[in-house]
Design an enzyme around this catalytic site. Structure first.
Site, short mmCIF file in Angstrom:
data_model
loop_
_atom_site.label_atom_id
_atom_site.label_comp_id
_atom_site.label_asym_id
_atom_site.label_seq_id
_atom_site.Cartn_x
_atom_site.Cartn_y
_atom_site.Cartn_z
N SER A 75 0.92 -1.24 -0.05
CA SER A 75 -0.14 -0.07 -0.15
C SER A 75 0.85 1.36 -0.17
O SER A 75 0.28 2.38 -0.11
CB SER A 75 -0.95 0.01 1.18
OG SER A 75 -2.08 -0.83 0.89
N LYS A 214 3.15 6.80 4.86
CA LYS A 214 2.02 5.81 4.27
C LYS A 214 2.87 4.56 4.49
O LYS A 214 4.00 4.31 4.42
CB LYS A 214 2.00 5.91 2.85
CG LYS A 214 1.01 5.04 2.33
CD LYS A 214 -0.49 5.39 2.72
CE LYS A 214 -1.33 4.11 2.67
NZ LYS A 214 -1.35 3.09 3.71
N GLY A 216 2.49 0.18 4.41
CA GLY A 216 2.16 -0.95 3.70
C GLY A 216 2.14 -2.07 4.31
O GLY A 216 2.95 -2.36 5.25
#
Length: 272
Positions: A75, A214, A216
């Site tokens: 992600s 971010k 993942g």
């Protein structure tokens, strides 16, 4: 004047990090700090951390080998996916365009509702970003992955799977390079798209510092997490540090350790 984009590729100059193509510019400082690796060991796993101290023009890594091993981005690819969605007009406004829930119940409750792009990146809602990728389409996706020089640029394996189970690979040094260009607004797309994606990145406050990052989690969508990522940058006053971390998810607690170990490494190098 040294182009920072190219200078990041010069990490190998001091023979500390993996060899990669070198630009004809002056070398920056780079070093291995093996003490950083202890944070992974203490957490009962293995991983790697790469930090780029922007003001000092210095790359610091926890190891020489894994920092250059390319892996599926999971992600963390939501960062370029968001940029491409805005640049192509697939998403006009990250706060107004709504992606309706398809009604399929999934293990992550936060995925089981309507989302805007801002709420989808916060919840790391894989189905929303799979739909975004399908709307972008293979031709446009390949065009922008090439423009971004993102990892190995290989989107084979399905338009809504290539970053999850397909052929795309990126290593931590490449992640730092890509994120640094986004941070500076230096990607070859509109300033607006870059500003909006910087704005929707999840923010964690740590004392007087901010971390924009971010996560993942490879295998999360099938309930079998195996690898965790955390990429972004830390802001402490006017100082900024770009980073990328990945670690093996051997136990459920390692999911939270993505941020825990990231913060420990950032503290060690004075970034927060």
């Amino acid at each position: 004047m040294i182009n920072r984009r190219h200078a990041l590729g010069l990490v190998a100059a001091a023979s500390l990090l993996p060899s990669r193509s070198l630009a004809n510019v002056a070398y920056q400082k780079s070093e291995i700090r093996e003490a950083l690796a202890k944070h992974f060991t203490d957490a009962g796993t293995e991983g790697t951390f790469v930090g780029y101290l922007v003001d000092d023009y210095t790359i610091i890594a926890s190891d020489k080998d894994r920092s250059g091993e390319a892996k599926l981005p999971a992600s963390t690819f939501k960062i370029p996916n968001s940029l491409i969605a805005l640049e192509t007009g697939v998403v006009e406004d990250p706060d107004k365009d709504v992606f309706k829930w398809d009604g399929v119940k999934r293990a992550f409750e936060a995925w089981n509702k309507d989302h805007t792009m801002r709420t989808a990146i916060a919840a790391s809602a894989v189905p929303v970003y799979q739909e975004i990728a399908r709307r972008i389409g293979e031709a446009r996706m390949q065009k922008y992955v090439d423009l971004f020089e993102y990892g190995n640029r290989n989107i084979g394996g399905g338009i809504d799977q290539f970053w999850l189970t397909g052929d795309l690979r990126i290593d931590p040094v490449q992640q730092v390079d890509f994120v640094d260009r986004l941070r500076r607004g230096a990607l070859p797309i509109s300033k607006r798209s870059q500003e909006l994606v910087r704005d929707i990145l999840p923010v964690t406050k740590v004392g007087d510092s901010l971390i924009r990052a971010k996560s993942g989690l490879l295998g999360a969508e099938i309930g079998k997490p195996s690898l965790g990522w955390m990429v972004g940058w830390a802001e402490k006053g006017s100082a900024q540090t770009v980073f990328a971390l990945n670690l093996d998810v051997r136990e459920p607690r390692h999911i939270a350790d993505r941020m825990n170990v990231t913060q420990a490494c950032l503290r060690d190098i004075g970034a927060i």
